[in-house]
Design an enzyme around this catalytic site. Structure first.
Site, PDB file in Angstrom:
ATOM      1  CG  ASP A 112      -1.777   1.211   1.369  1.00 38.81           C
ATOM      2  OD1 ASP A 112      -2.365   1.616   0.346  1.00 38.81           O
ATOM      3  OD2 ASP A 112      -1.884   1.788   2.472  1.00 38.81           O
ATOM      4  CB  SER A 113       0.187   4.805  -0.625  1.00 32.63           C
ATOM      5  OG  SER A 113      -0.912   4.985   0.248  1.00 32.63           O
ATOM      6  CB  CYS A 133      -3.131   0.717  -2.431  1.00 32.80           C
ATOM      7  SG  CYS A 133      -3.201   2.471  -2.862  1.00 32.80           S
ATOM      8  CD  GLU A 184       0.332   6.729   6.193  1.00 28.08           C
ATOM      9  OE1 GLU A 184       1.472   6.666   6.689  1.00 28.08           O
ATOM     10  OE2 GLU A 184      -0.249   5.742   5.690  1.00 28.08           O
ATOM     11  CB  CYS A 209      -9.214   5.049   0.568  1.00 26.84           C
ATOM     12  SG  CYS A 209      -7.558   5.383   1.221  1.00 26.84           S
ATOM     13  CG  HIS A 248      -4.783   5.096   4.445  1.00 21.64           C
ATOM     14  ND1 HIS A 248      -4.278   4.537   3.296  1.00 21.64           N
ATOM     15  CD2 HIS A 248      -3.709   5.558   5.151  1.00 21.64           C
ATOM     16  CE1 HIS A 248      -2.951   4.666   3.295  1.00 21.64           C
ATOM     17  NE2 HIS A 248      -2.584   5.272   4.411  1.00 21.64           N
TER      18      HIS A 248
END
Ligand code: DGL
Length: 268
Positions: free
Chosen positions: A10-11, A73, A152, A184, A186
């Site tokens: 993932d990012s 992702c 994050e 997403c 996240h």
């Protein structure tokens, strides 16, 4: 039977929400996780940049002899995978299809909201995947670019996060959707803040559970199952190991070690 690890990437931290489901359903599978925390977010970057970063990650994970790749992702699945998939010699699973299947299973009214990064929303992949299965469903999309940064930062349900969620989601709430795709990986970490705006009547769906089921089927079908093996987890991040350990522990619900820093720019 194949004891080689699965590569999950993932990012940043979001893919850990997918890894959590994989670990739950497939406890014998070893995993190498890569989070590009040093270059996140991807969802506000150009397609060319996302393809370039993804190429580096794929090449890194393939060099670790993974038997399969899970693109945890949505942004990468939407922007880079169509271009890179033909050159990847191991099976690849992505998150758009499972998220769409999940939403269609849950909706009763046929009014589905999709929240995702600007890149994913603009690509139209969710609209396409959902309408491909059921053209009669109404879809309402909203890009929520700041959500990734909030995750994050570890700000999952504080006052600022709730203010940002209110700003992004109020219009969507007025569309009377009954199902909301967290498009997403996240976003499941913000589910409480999202619930406070959208209310209990809106079912939040993510790709993680459906993806883990699809992964299990694929491993069986292709005899890649690590039956009877003891799982090993290795984590790689392009940023701070300490921060990854701290937030990763909160996401996975247990202490994580075996975290290493890797700079993919230097390897390109
Ligand atoms: N977890 C990524 C996704 O599912 C976040 C993308 C980003 O870094 O903006 O799209």
């Amino acid at each position: 039977m194949d004891k080689r690890p699965i590569g999950v990437f993932d990012s940043g931290l979001g893919g850990l929400t997918v890894l959590k489901e994989i670990r739950k359903l497939l406890p014998e599978e070893s995993v190498i996780y890569f989070g590009d925390n040093g270059r996140t977010p991807y969802g506000t970057k150009s397609k060319q940049t996302v393809i370039k970063y993804t190429r580096q990650i794929v090449s890194f994970l393939l060099s670790m002899d993974v038997k399969l790749l899970v693109v945890a992702c949505n942004t990468i699945s939407a922007l880079a995978l169509p271009e890179l998939r033909p050159s990847i010699h191991v099976p690849v699973l992505e998150v758009i299809e499972p998220g769409s299947v999940s939403a269609l299973k849950k909706t009763r009214t046929g009014r589905i909201g999709v929240i995702a990064t600007p890149a994913t929303v603009t690509s139209g992949v969710y609209r396409e995947a959902i309408h491909h299965r059921n053209p009669g469903v109404l879809i309402f999309q909203k890009a929520c670019p700041l959500f990734v940064n909030l995750v994050e930062e570890g700000w999952w349900d504080n006052e600022i996060t709730r203010m940002v969620a209110t700003e992004y989601l109020t219009e969507l709430k007025s569309e009377s959707i009954d199902t909301l795709v967290l498009g997403c990986t996240h976003y499941p970490l913000l589910s409480e803040a999202i619930r406070k705006v959208m209310g209990d009547g809106v079912v939040q769906v993510s790709s993680a559970e459906e993806l883990a089921i699809a992964l299990k089927e694929l491993l069986k079908a292709q005899s890649l199952y690590a039956a009877g093996a003891s799982a090993n987890y290795q984590y790689y991040t392009s940023d701070s190991v300490e921060k990854f350990e701290e937030l990763g522990k909160l996401i996975l619900g247990e202490k994580i070690d075996n975290v290493h820093r890797v700079d993919l720019d230097c390897r390109a």
